[in-house]
Design an enzyme around this catalytic site. Structure first.
Site, PDB file in Angstrom:
ATOM      1  N   ASN A  68      -4.715  -2.454  -9.068  1.00 13.75           N
ATOM      2  CA  ASN A  68      -3.819  -3.375  -8.535  1.00 13.75           C
ATOM      3  C   ASN A  68      -3.684  -2.822  -6.978  1.00 13.75           C
ATOM      4  OD1 ASN A  68      -2.016  -2.966 -11.467  1.00 13.75           O
ATOM      5  ND2 ASN A  68      -2.430  -4.956 -10.621  1.00 13.75           N
ATOM      6  N   ASP A 115       5.584   2.284 -12.330  1.00 15.87           N
ATOM      7  CA  ASP A 115       5.858   1.622 -11.197  1.00 15.87           C
ATOM      8  C   ASP A 115       7.165   0.692 -11.442  1.00 15.87           C
ATOM      9  OD1 ASP A 115       5.594   0.821  -8.665  1.00 15.87           O
ATOM     10  OD2 ASP A 115       4.033  -0.932  -9.077  1.00 15.87           O
TER      11      ASP A 115
END
Length: 419
Positions: free
Chosen positions: A249, A303
């Site tokens: 990512n 996250d």
């Protein structure tokens, strides 16, 4: 009667700011990075450290008496009845939960930490979002103060402001800057040693020098939110970066003629790779591939943002508006992914029950691997006792989990009962 979230936060906070107690659990199926064992027991002492483990009933009784527990006291001894016993989960990259972020001051930290703690995350590195430098420094100081109060907070992670504009994700572009030495010094002074990791795009003009500067101060720099190619990523790791921020990512992907930063991390045994296993940030085949790419170096992270363990709806990520639909957070402005609503409890469950990853590997990714990234798998000044295993001398961070659903039912952090 079910407790309100306010009551849970108060209970968890009181426990974590109080003293540990001896713990005795028997009849468990132990799962940690060293393997699985049935008919397992663990006993910890009054300092919150594991005193003894084993499978022999006679040794269990002796260990109980040694720490002052009557082995015949059904209230003092917990019968796991075949439940899974694991180390407490360690999340090295998370931003919040329960409608609060770790940037939201002391009360916000207490609330967001409770949201993760009751789901088994006994230790957490508190990730701070990109903001003006003075705001970041104030948030760093709040984390540092909390570390003096309670054992569950390992320090902070700065995800920004030293990120590539092209790979900024949900970070405020107006706050992104180059990591010049003076700004790095300002952050390190505010931190008083509490910055565990910082994400840096190594291709920034002062990216490599900042990696060296943070590493020299005891912080573990991370390569991420970058537009770096393979060679630049290698330079970052050689300069002292030891983590790849949420692999796949916010970075260049794998390509057969332009390999990008991922192979640089995978081939380097010094590097821990973070992975968000929510089925959204990274597709399942790539999660499985990561365990083959980097065995024993893949760390599950969440996250997680403020909407974690909350209903869908509007939320904030720093100053930016976020909308959560079906548990997926995106910026209102441009639809960019804005963190996750993941819990490590869910990441482990997905790995075992949906992806066929072995329980040992899944638990290792949520416990020992993250601890190792900062040397917390050994005795250290921050945690004292090491983290990540159910073994003598390790912290009594313990979870009892349903063996079918992998739902966390009971939680201890350093001998303090949280759930």
């Amino acid at each position: 009667m079910a407790q309100s979230r306010e009551q849970i936060v108060a209970r968890v906070t009181d426990a974590l700011t109080g003293d540990p107690s001896p713990v005795a659990v028997r009849g468990a199926r132990k799962v940690d990075a060293r393997g699985e064992r049935s008919h397992f027991w663990v006993v910890s002492d009054a300092s919150g450290v594991i005193e003894a483990v084993g499978t022999d009933d006679g040794e269990f009784e002796s260990a109980c008496r040694f720490v002052g527990i009557d082995p015949d006291d059904g209230n003092a001894v917990i019968d796991a009845a075949g439940r899974v016993l694991t180390p407490g989960y360690v999340d090295i990259h998370a931003h919040g939960s329960w409608e609060h972020s770790f940037d939201d001051g002391p009360e916000g930290i207490d609330i967001a930490r409770a949201g993760h703690a009751v789901h088994g995350t006994t230790r957490q590195v508190l990730s701070l979002i990109t903001n003006p430098v003075e705001v970041i420094c104030e948030n760093i100081r709040n984390v540092r103060a909390k570390m003096d109060e309670r054992p569950d907070i390992l320090g902070c992670h700065l995800e920004g402001p030293f990120l590539a504009m092209a790979r900024k994700g949900a970070h405020d572009p107006q706050c992104l800057i180059d990591p010049v030495p003076q700004v790095v010094d300002t952050m390190l002074e505010a931190a008083d040693g509490c910055i565990r990791q910082i994400t840096i795009a190594p291709e920034l003009p002062h990216g490599i020098s900042a990696i060296r500067q943070f590493a020299a101060a005891g912080t573990v720099p991370a390569v991420g939110h970058c537009d770096a190619d393979y060679e630049m990523a290698r330079r970052g790791f050689d300069a002292g970066a030891g983590i790849m921020t949420h692999m796949f990512n916010a970075m260049n992907g794998l390509h057969h003629r332009e390999p990008g930063p991922i192979p640089a991390a995978v081939e380097d045994p010094r590097v821990t790779v973070e992975l968000i296993n929510d089925g959204f940030h990274v597709d399942d085949p790539m999660v499985s591939l990561s365990f083959r790419f980097a065995p024993h170096r893949t760390a599950f992270v969440t996250d997680a943002m403020a909407a974690t363990d909350c209903p869908d709806g509007p939320y904030k990520l720093g100053a930016l508006d976020v909308n959560v639909v079906d548990g997926h957070a995106r910026l209102v402005s441009n639809g960019a992914i804005a963190g996750s609503t993941l819990l490590l409890e869910v990441a482990v469950r997905r790995a075992v029950n949906e992806l066929g990853i072995s329980p040992v590997e899944a638990v290792e990714a949520a416990t020992l691997t993250g601890a190792k990234a900062f040397g917390y798998d050994k005795p250290n000044p921050v945690t004292g006792a090491p983290l990540g295993l159910v073994a003598p001398g390790f912290a009594a961070d313990l979870l009892l989990t349903d063996p079918d659903t992998w739902t966390v039912e009971q939680v201890w952090c350093a001998g303090r009962r949280l759930k």
